[in-house]
Write a protein that holds these residues in place. Structure first.
Motif, short mmCIF file in Angstrom:
data_model
loop_
_atom_site.label_atom_id
_atom_site.label_comp_id
_atom_site.label_asym_id
_atom_site.label_seq_id
_atom_site.Cartn_x
_atom_site.Cartn_y
_atom_site.Cartn_z
N UNK A 1 -28.01 -54.09 -39.27
CA UNK A 1 -27.75 -53.66 -37.93
C UNK A 1 -28.11 -52.19 -37.81
N UNK A 2 -28.72 -51.84 -36.73
CA UNK A 2 -29.01 -50.44 -36.43
C UNK A 2 -28.54 -50.16 -35.01
N UNK A 3 -27.99 -48.98 -34.81
CA UNK A 3 -27.55 -48.52 -33.49
C UNK A 3 -28.24 -47.20 -33.21
N UNK A 4 -28.41 -46.87 -31.93
CA UNK A 4 -29.08 -45.61 -31.63
C UNK A 4 -28.48 -44.94 -30.40
N UNK A 5 -28.70 -43.66 -30.35
CA UNK A 5 -28.34 -42.84 -29.19
C UNK A 5 -29.41 -41.77 -29.07
N UNK A 6 -29.60 -41.28 -27.86
CA UNK A 6 -30.63 -40.28 -27.61
C UNK A 6 -30.02 -39.06 -26.95
N UNK A 7 -30.39 -37.89 -27.44
CA UNK A 7 -29.97 -36.62 -26.85
C UNK A 7 -31.20 -35.95 -26.26
N UNK A 8 -31.05 -35.41 -25.06
CA UNK A 8 -32.09 -34.62 -24.41
C UNK A 8 -31.48 -33.27 -24.09
N UNK A 9 -32.16 -32.19 -24.45
CA UNK A 9 -31.67 -30.83 -24.21
C UNK A 9 -32.75 -30.03 -23.51
N UNK A 10 -32.36 -29.23 -22.52
CA UNK A 10 -33.28 -28.36 -21.80
C UNK A 10 -32.73 -26.95 -21.79
N UNK A 11 -33.52 -26.00 -22.21
CA UNK A 11 -33.11 -24.60 -22.16
C UNK A 11 -32.55 -24.09 -23.46
N UNK A 12 -32.01 -22.88 -23.38
CA UNK A 12 -31.45 -22.23 -24.56
C UNK A 12 -30.11 -22.86 -24.94
N UNK A 13 -29.63 -22.52 -26.13
CA UNK A 13 -28.37 -23.07 -26.61
C UNK A 13 -27.19 -22.76 -25.71
N UNK A 14 -27.13 -21.54 -25.20
CA UNK A 14 -25.97 -21.14 -24.41
C UNK A 14 -26.12 -21.46 -22.93
N UNK A 15 -27.29 -21.25 -22.38
CA UNK A 15 -27.47 -21.46 -20.94
C UNK A 15 -28.01 -22.84 -20.60
N UNK A 16 -28.56 -23.54 -21.58
CA UNK A 16 -29.15 -24.85 -21.32
C UNK A 16 -28.11 -25.94 -21.16
N UNK A 17 -28.61 -27.15 -21.02
CA UNK A 17 -27.72 -28.31 -20.93
C UNK A 17 -28.52 -29.54 -21.33
N UNK A 18 -27.81 -30.61 -21.51
CA UNK A 18 -28.46 -31.83 -21.93
C UNK A 18 -27.66 -33.05 -21.52
N UNK A 20 -26.68 -37.26 -23.05
CA UNK A 20 -26.66 -38.24 -24.12
C UNK A 20 -26.66 -39.64 -23.54
N UNK A 21 -27.43 -40.52 -24.15
CA UNK A 21 -27.46 -41.92 -23.73
C UNK A 21 -27.35 -42.78 -24.98
N UNK A 22 -26.44 -43.75 -24.95
CA UNK A 22 -26.28 -44.67 -26.07
C UNK A 22 -27.02 -45.96 -25.79
N UNK A 23 -27.31 -46.68 -26.87
CA UNK A 23 -28.02 -47.95 -26.78
C UNK A 23 -27.35 -48.89 -25.79
N UNK A 24 -26.02 -48.94 -25.81
CA UNK A 24 -25.27 -49.84 -24.92
C UNK A 24 -25.22 -49.33 -23.49
N UNK A 25 -25.60 -48.10 -23.29
CA UNK A 25 -25.52 -47.35 -22.02
C UNK A 25 -24.09 -47.09 -21.57
N UNK A 26 -23.13 -47.23 -22.47
CA UNK A 26 -21.77 -46.79 -22.14
C UNK A 26 -21.81 -45.30 -21.82
N UNK A 27 -22.57 -44.57 -22.62
CA UNK A 27 -22.94 -43.20 -22.24
C UNK A 27 -24.35 -43.31 -21.66
N UNK A 28 -24.50 -42.92 -20.42
CA UNK A 28 -25.80 -43.03 -19.76
C UNK A 28 -26.11 -41.71 -19.10
N UNK A 29 -26.91 -40.90 -19.78
CA UNK A 29 -27.22 -39.55 -19.34
C UNK A 29 -25.93 -38.75 -19.10
N UNK A 30 -25.00 -38.89 -20.06
CA UNK A 30 -23.73 -38.18 -20.02
C UNK A 30 -23.95 -36.72 -20.37
N UNK A 31 -23.51 -35.84 -19.50
CA UNK A 31 -23.77 -34.42 -19.59
C UNK A 31 -23.05 -33.79 -20.77
#
Length: 137
Positions: A1-18, A20-31
């Motif tokens: 079994x394999x599970x996955x999640x994806x993180x997307x980040x834009x900008x610098x560490x302190x001022x940026x944001x991103x 998260x989306x999980x395979x199940x989409x329970x988290x779906x572009x969660x800030x």
């Protein structure tokens, strides 16, 4: 079994944001952001997600261990408190409240220890793990 999640980040560490989306989409572009991680900003953070994963994994493993010992829990409630210091996750403290009809304290304690040591998330964490378990009547 394999599970996955994806993180997307834009900008610098302190001022940026991103997000998260999980395979199940329970988290779906969660800030998530610097503020949701290091302050009280809206959104999730990696430590909160590890706490959820550890408490969920430990609780399910304990249910299986109790079943193997011949007991069916009425309820198991586990909170994981993750300690994040100096850029390192150093500890996961599990707080368990359990109702398990007919079980002795000795069998309960052994079952909790088994779940603590053998749940897959405990095994992957390179952190101190502790459990505070209460068997309720």
């Amino acid at each position: 079994m394999k599970r996955k999640a994806t993180a997307v980040w834009n900008g610098s560490g302190k001022e940026g944001n991103g997000h998260l989306t999980t395979q199940s989409t329970v988290l779906n572009q969660t800030q998530y952001s610097f503020n949701s991680r290091f302050a009280e900003g809206i959104g999730t953070n990696p430590e909160e997600l590890i706490a959820a994963a550890h408490s969920g994994c430990f609780t399910m493993k304990l249910s299986f261990v109790l079943g193997e010992a011949g007991f069916t829990p009425e309820s198991l409630e586990t909170t994981s408190v993750i300690t994040f210091e100096n850029g390192v996750i150093s500890k996961s403290h599990l707080i368990l409240k359990a109702k398990v009809p007919g079980i002795s304290q000795e069998v309960f304690d052994a079952s909790v220890k088994d779940a603590e040591l053998n749940c897959p998330v405990s095994q992957v964490l390179k952190a101190e793990i502790s459990v505070e378990a209460t068997l309720e009547n």
